[in-house]
Structures are given as structure tokens and as C-alpha cells.
Design an enzyme around this catalytic site. Structure first.
Site, short mmCIF file in Angstrom:
data_model
loop_
_atom_site.label_atom_id
_atom_site.label_comp_id
_atom_site.label_asym_id
_atom_site.label_seq_id
_atom_site.Cartn_x
_atom_site.Cartn_y
_atom_site.Cartn_z
CG ASP A 94 -1.55 -1.37 1.49
OD1 ASP A 94 -2.11 -1.80 0.38
OD2 ASP A 94 -1.55 -1.67 2.43
CG HIS A 153 -1.28 -1.16 -7.46
ND1 HIS A 153 -0.93 -1.90 -8.39
CD2 HIS A 153 -1.00 -1.72 -6.12
CE1 HIS A 153 0.11 -2.37 -7.71
NE2 HIS A 153 0.06 -2.38 -6.40
P1 IMP Z 1 -2.76 -12.72 1.49
O1 IMP Z 1 -1.85 -12.46 0.47
O2 IMP Z 1 -4.15 -12.54 1.34
O3 IMP Z 1 -2.41 -14.32 1.79
O4 IMP Z 1 -2.30 -12.10 3.13
C1 IMP Z 1 -1.24 -12.41 3.65
C2 IMP Z 1 -0.83 -10.85 4.33
O5 IMP Z 1 -0.35 -9.93 3.23
C3 IMP Z 1 -1.72 -10.27 5.06
O6 IMP Z 1 -1.31 -9.50 6.33
C4 IMP Z 1 -2.46 -9.36 4.19
O7 IMP Z 1 -3.20 -8.29 5.01
C5 IMP Z 1 -1.05 -8.83 3.40
N1 IMP Z 1 -1.41 -8.15 2.34
C6 IMP Z 1 -1.42 -9.08 1.09
N2 IMP Z 1 -1.55 -8.10 0.08
C7 IMP Z 1 -1.50 -6.80 0.52
C8 IMP Z 1 -1.42 -5.59 -0.11
O8 IMP Z 1 -1.64 -5.43 -1.41
N3 IMP Z 1 -1.15 -4.49 0.74
C9 IMP Z 1 -1.04 -4.97 1.97
N4 IMP Z 1 -1.04 -5.92 2.76
C10 IMP Z 1 -1.16 -6.92 1.92
#
Ligand code: IMP
Length: 430
Positions: free
Chosen positions: A13, A41
Site C-alpha cells: 500500500d 492499486h
Molecule cells: P494474503 O496475501 O491474502 O495471503 O495475506 C497475507 C498478508 O499479506 C496479510 O497480512 C495481508 O493483509 C497482507 N497483504 C496482502 N496483500 C497486501 C497488499 O497489497 N497490501 C497490504 N497488505 C497486503
């Protein structure tokens, strides 16, 4: 210009979309190389707000080919609705290319992500619930469905059958959930496959031809380096290669083809989900940053955890990515906070350390050591040159650059495309 990787240096982010969007104005190709629709994004052009989850941000620029490569996991339901949305808004979608080697994210991945998280109780990761981990797990255990198979009706049905049989065992026998209906999924997903088929090709050929012809390629990293499966704060990470190296792994473009890596960092820190975040502020200042920065997830809407700038974390990412220069975004959010704090060390078990620990348990015990610097009250959001910035903002940025050991090439002072300050266009481009 040349081949540039834009990579997040924190926990995602970081407003990478804005930097990619800026570079896309001169690019021929914009390439997504990792992750799936767990990423979000946002690009603001005039009054128009575009939110992207799977399609590369560069698609907004006529003349840019938007490429989704092998390292991505693609949810066809999300991709096709994003496609429809873009077409409705007059964006030419025939410039989108999808790698046949990308993996397809199916409904059982989403369901298993949610069931696994619920089963972990206090040990949960706080995933986005989009099925990302289970889809990458299938890829690694060589049971996933690739886009090539997905768009071939003869191959898709038997592959789906085999997968659903195995997943339903897991869903019902391990987690006590309801089985998924193969026929229903087939009908829905065969329709997505037909819609996606015209965009599918061997993207490695496109990108290697582009490199040979000296085209300008922007590699759009998703998430952030601290969420990288190897180099992030494991297990509180995502399942893909978020670091700049992922641009070569995920695309089939060799490392010698990358000319420059631009690391994107916020002027402060945020994190979504579980896992340590040493500079998090559970107080009014954290709240101030959250509200001013609109720190709510693009994908899930979850409030982000906010805190002071952590120079150890970003210095670590400068190293892990071989960053050439950094873009500091959301500088305007800090306006009105005085004094500001910059984390310059951690106290861990009575010792002061200056390097970011890669063992998450050690990071969890880190108490930030801060250096206090003066803030500013002037509205920086309309400033267009570095020289206009308040002296204290300049000092803040100079101190960050010194601590993380990388020069600043660009600043973000607001959400809109034109709210950017370019410090060194050469550093940004080549
Ligand atoms: P997953 O990618 O859904 O498996 O989540 C794994 C971790 O990565 C969690 O803590 C999510 O909140 C974080 N996460 C995944 N994608 C993003 C992103 O684009 N921005 C911020 N956090 C992310």
C-alpha cells in the site's frame, strides 16, 4: 527510459500505483509479475478514481500493453469484472496480455483460505481471504491449474474434476465445511475462460522481443518487500515474490534486462493484517495518520495499522531489492504533526540494533528508538517543486534518504496524478 522495476519497500500500500502511472506515460509495457487480487492499486486522474486488483495500472495509457505474467495468480471472476468495468469507462482492453503459465485462482482456494485462517485462531495471518496462499500452495505442489489448461475446454473439465474431488475431501473431512458443486463451478468458470481466452499468449516472447527492441518496460510490483514469501516477515507475509527479483522470476525476463529499481515508501509506516510492526502507534497520532492518509485497504477496506517511519525496515528493503532510488509518497499526510519521530534503531532484549531482524520473533520484541525532528504546518499538496517545500519537510526527507542509504527521486504530495514532485527525472527513468 529502460526496464524499471517499481517495488514496495514496506508492508504494501505504498502508493506504487501512482509511481507506475507516472512512468507509464513513457512506457511501452507495464507488467504485473506477482500476487493476485489481494493487491489493490488506486490511480486518480482528474476526478476519476480507478481501482485495480489484477490488471496492470499502465492500461490507462493508450499505447501501453498491460501484461499479466507467469508469477501472478489470476481469479477469473475478478479479472473479467475488472475488464468489463474498464471497457465501460472507455479504456481499450485489447492491449491486455495474460500469460498462459499464470495460475488460476478457483473458488476452493478462497474457501480454503478462509477455513484455514479460522482454524488458526490466535495464530492467524490476517490474510485478505482472497485464496492467494492456497493457490500458490497448489502451484508449488504442482496440482494447480494454469491458464493454458483453463482456456482449453478439453483439458479444463477433467482437471477441475480431479481438483474438486481432492479439495472437497479437505473441505468436508478436515474443516467440516460444505462440499463445492463441480457442475456449478464448471459452468460459471467455463464462461470466464471463454472471455479470457483472446488475451492469453506466451508473454515471455512478447517481453523478450520488447527488450531486444529497446522498448520501455515497467515492472509493477504488488504488495511490499516485507510481505515477500522469502524476505518478508514470515509467516506474516503473502505467498509470492514481492521483491524486485520477483520481476525476473515471475516474467521469464532475465536479471540482466533490468536497468533500475525504484523503491516506493510512504513518509510513515502502515501495515494490514497480523504480524509485528514496531513503530505502530495505537494512539491519537496513529488515528490522525489513518484519517488524513485514508489508510483503509483498497481490497478489503480494513483499517491499516499506522506509525512513524521505520528506517531500519526501509534500509533492509533497499538492500533486498538493490534499490537505485526511492519515491517517498503521502508526504502531505504528515502536515500538522509536530514534532515527527523517525525510528533509527530498535532496542531488543536490552541491546540497540541498527539492522532489521529477519526472525519475526525477534522483530516482535523490538522497541523503536526514535530521533525527533521538527514537523511543518504548511499545505504541501499544491507544491510542484522541491524548492517550494518547507525547510523542515526538506530536512525530514534528507534524513530519511541518509538513513536508508538511497537517494530520493520522486515525492507524492496528494492522491492525484499531478500531485507529484520529481526530484531527479533521470534517476526515476534510467
Ligand atoms: P494474503 O496475501 O491474502 O495471503 O495475506 C497475507 C498478508 O499479506 C496479510 O497480512 C495481508 O493483509 C497482507 N497483504 C496482502 N496483500 C497486501 C497488499 O497489497 N497490501 C497490504 N497488505 C497486503
Amino acid at each position: 527510459m529502460a526496464n524499471v522495476v517499481v517495488v514496495g519497500m514496506q508492508w504494501g500500500d505504498e502508493a506504487k500505483g501512482k509511481v507506475v502511472d507516472y512512468l507509464a506515460q513513457e512506457a511501452d509495457y507495464v507488467v504485473r509479475y506477482n500476487g493476485g487480487n489481494n493487491a489493490g492499486h488506486t490511480v486518480v486522474v482528474g476526478d476519476e478514481v480507478y481501482k485495480f486488483h489484477t490488471v496492470p495500472v499502465g492500461v490507462l495509457n493508450e499505447g501501453v500493453t498491460a501484461v499479466i505474467t507467469d508469477g501472478v495468480v489470476l481469479d477469473p471472476s475478478v479479472f473479467t469484472s475488472e475488464l468489463d468495468g474498464l471497457k465501460e469507462r472507455g479504456v481499450t482492453a485489447d492491449r491486455i496480455k495474460i500469460s498462459g503459465n499464470a495460475h488460476v485462482l478457483m473458488p476452493y482456494h478462497r474457501l480454503l483460505d478462509q477455513l484455514e485462517e479460522a482454524n488458526k485462531g490466535d495464530g492467524k495471518i490476517g490474510t485478505t481471504g482472497r485464496g492467494i496462499g492456497p493457490c500458490y500452495a497448489d502451484k508449488m505442489s504442482r496440482t494447480g491449474i494454469r491458464v493454458w489448461e483453463f482456456i482449453d475446454p478439453e483439458r479444463f473439465r477433467p482437471r477441475l474434476s480431479a481438483c474438486i474431488k481432492q479439495k472437497n475431501l479437505l473441505i468436508t473431512k478436515v474443516y467440516g465445511g460444505d462440499p463445492l458443486d463441480e457442475n456449478q463451478i464448471y459452468e460459471e468458470y467455463a464462461a470466464y475462460a471463454a472471455k479470457m481466452a483472446p488475451y492469453v499468449c506466451d508473454t515471455t516472447v512478447i517481453l523478450s522481443d520488447a527488450s531486444r527492441e529497446c522498448a520501455n518496460i515497467v515492472f509493477e510490483g504488488a504488495h511490499g518487500s516485507l510481505l515477500d514469501i522469502d524476505h518478508g516477515t514470515y509467516p506474516f507475509a503473502t505467498s509470492s515474490h514481492c521483491v524486485a527479483g520477483g520481476a525476473t522470476i515471475g516474467t521469464g525476463v532475465g536479471p540482466t534486462m533490468i536497468d533500475r529499481v525504484i523503491g516506493v515508501t510512504k513518509a510513515y509506516t502502515t501495515r494490514v493484517g497480523e504480524g509485528p510492526c514496531p513503530t505502530e502507534l495505537a494512539d491519537k497520532t496513529g488515528e490522525y495518520i489513518r484519517e488524513r492518509g485514508n489508510e483503509y485497504g483498497t481490497t478489503t477496506g480494513r483499517p491499516r495499522r499506522c506509525g512513524w517511519f521505520d528506517s531500519l525496515a526501509v534500509k533492509y528493503s533497499v538492500r533486498a531489492n538493490g534499490v537505485s532510488s526511492i519515491a517517498v509518497t503521502l508526504l502531505d499526510v504528515l502536515t500538522g504533526l509536530d514534532p515527527l519521530q523517525i525510528c533509527v534503531g530498535y532496542e531488543i532484549d536490552g541491546t540497540i540494533v541498527r539492522e532489521f531482524p529477519t526472525d519475526v520473533a525477534v522483530l516482535g520484541r523490538a522497541v523503536p528508538v526514535y530521533e525527533q525532528v521538527a514537523g511543518w504546518s504548511e499545505d504541501v499538496s499544491k507544491m510542484t517543486t522541491f524548492s517550494e517545500l518547507p525547510a523542515n519537510a526538506k530536512h525530514y526527507l534528507a534524513r530519511i534518504a541518509e538513513l536508508v542509504e538511497a537517494p530520493v527521486c520522486m515525492l507524492g504530495v496528494g492522491r492525484r496524478r499531478d500531485q507529484s514532485i520529481i526530484l531527479d527525472a533521470d534517476m526515476l527513468r534510467m
